[in-house]
Write an enzyme that holds these catalytic residues in place. Structure first.
Site, PDB file in Angstrom:
ATOM      1  N   GLU A  41       0.808  -1.176   0.128  1.00  0.00           N
ATOM      2  CA  GLU A  41       0.303   0.148   0.023  1.00  0.00           C
ATOM      3  C   GLU A  41       1.118   1.229   0.035  1.00  0.00           C
ATOM      4  OE1 GLU A  41      -3.844   0.280   2.089  1.00  0.00           O
ATOM      5  OE2 GLU A  41      -2.366   2.017   3.815  1.00  0.00           O
TER       6      GLU A  41
ATOM      7  N   GLN B 131       5.127   7.703  15.243  1.00  0.00           N
ATOM      8  CA  GLN B 131       4.130   7.822  14.301  1.00  0.00           C
ATOM      9  C   GLN B 131       3.344   6.425  14.820  1.00  0.00           C
ATOM     10  OE1 GLN B 131       5.602   5.452  11.024  1.00  0.00           O
ATOM     11  NE2 GLN B 131       4.861   7.425   9.664  1.00  0.00           N
TER      12      GLN B 131
END
Length: 294
Positions: free
Chosen positions: A17, A211
């Site tokens: 992705e 993150q």
């Protein structure tokens, strides 16, 4: 080729992705990423559809077209429906068709407070129903091994998932997770509700502690103690954390592949180096599984 046919041909589908750049950045910044990922020969590459309206959708279409028409790799274009009119959805699909994109990941999308006066689509299954009537499309849908953050519990969430399957989804791609046992539990529950289409396991390698903590907070993903120790130990050493994150992801994938899952969907975060390291580590396993199926 339709992605649903890949699942018929292969016992193990392996995909990546990527996401378009921010609207303030030139789209060309992702071209090199796609070029480097294409060399790894994934079964398909999905392109996300984030905030940003029609401009961002144009980028999704452009990058999906590049994947499909320049590199000859199947592309899966993400399409969100919340606050979208039927006319807008139809125009997006028409644009994808013009670019030879037949695979769509049908999603509700995030509610961001913006309104366009349309309540045509409030759930992903409504979009899937609409797209199912448009002919030769392959439709993927999202699933949540630990339950969607807005669901009361996993059992209820799987009932919502069954709506997507009944509406015509051809395959499912899971949200990221870091504990394989939770994923296996989800597969058992899904099977008990007669959800029998292919389900790919979504894996995200850790390369940045802040993150991943943010993503886990938004998604509700459980962080095992083993995983937390890795982040705490190496958070101040970028390369060490990256390599430890790759190793953790590889360990997850080896277990998943050995347990017979339908596929692995790698959230690359547009990082070809990480994708290459993981692909090289598991390539022989995936080849072995698929050779057995011949």
């Amino acid at each position: 080729m339709l992605i649903k046919d890949l699942f018929k041909q292969k016992r193990m589908v392996f995909s990546f992705e990527i996401f378009p750049p921010k609207l303030t950045s030139p789209i060309e910044t992702v071209y090199k990423t796609i070029e480097e990922l294409a060399v790894l020969n994934p079964d398909y590459i999905s392109v996300t559809y984030g905030a940003g309206g029609s401009v961002n959708n144009n980028r999704t279409c452009e990058l999906s077209s590049l994947v499909k028409n320049k590199y000859g790799i199947e592309a899966l274009a993400h399409l969100t429906c919340i606050n979208s009119s039927e006319d807008k959805i139809n125009k997006i699909v028409e644009n994808l068709n013009k670019n030879n994109i037949k695979n769509i990941l049908a999603l509700r999308g995030d509610v961001n407070g913006e309104e366009n006066g349309s309540d045509r689509y409030n759930y992903a299954f409504e979009l899937i129903k609409h797209l199912r009537d448009k002919g030769n499309l392959c439709l993927g849908a999202a699933c949540y091994p630990e339950g969607h953050v807005q669901s009361d519990n996993l059992d209820n969430d799987i009932l919502y998932l069954k709506n997507k399957v009944d509406a015509g989804a051809d395959f499912l791609v899971s949200q990221l997770f870091f504990d394989n046992n939770l994923y296996y539990n989800f597969l058992d529950k899904a099977a008990s509700k007669n959800i029998n289409i292919p389900i790919q396991a979504g894996i995200m390698p850790v390369t940045n502690k802040k993150q991943i903590e943010r993503i886990a907070s938004l998604s509700g993903a459980y962080l095992p103690q083993k995983f937390i120790k890795i982040m705490d130990k190496y958070e101040h050493n970028k390369e060490a954390l990256r390599d430890a994150g790759i190793a953790y992801a590889v360990e997850q994938i080896v277990d998943l592949v050995s347990s017979g899952v339908s596929g692995i969907h790698l959230y690359t975060m547009n990082n070809p180096y990480v994708a290459k390291k993981i692909t090289n580590s598991i390539e022989s396993l995936i080849n072995h599984i698929n050779e057995e199926a011949i």
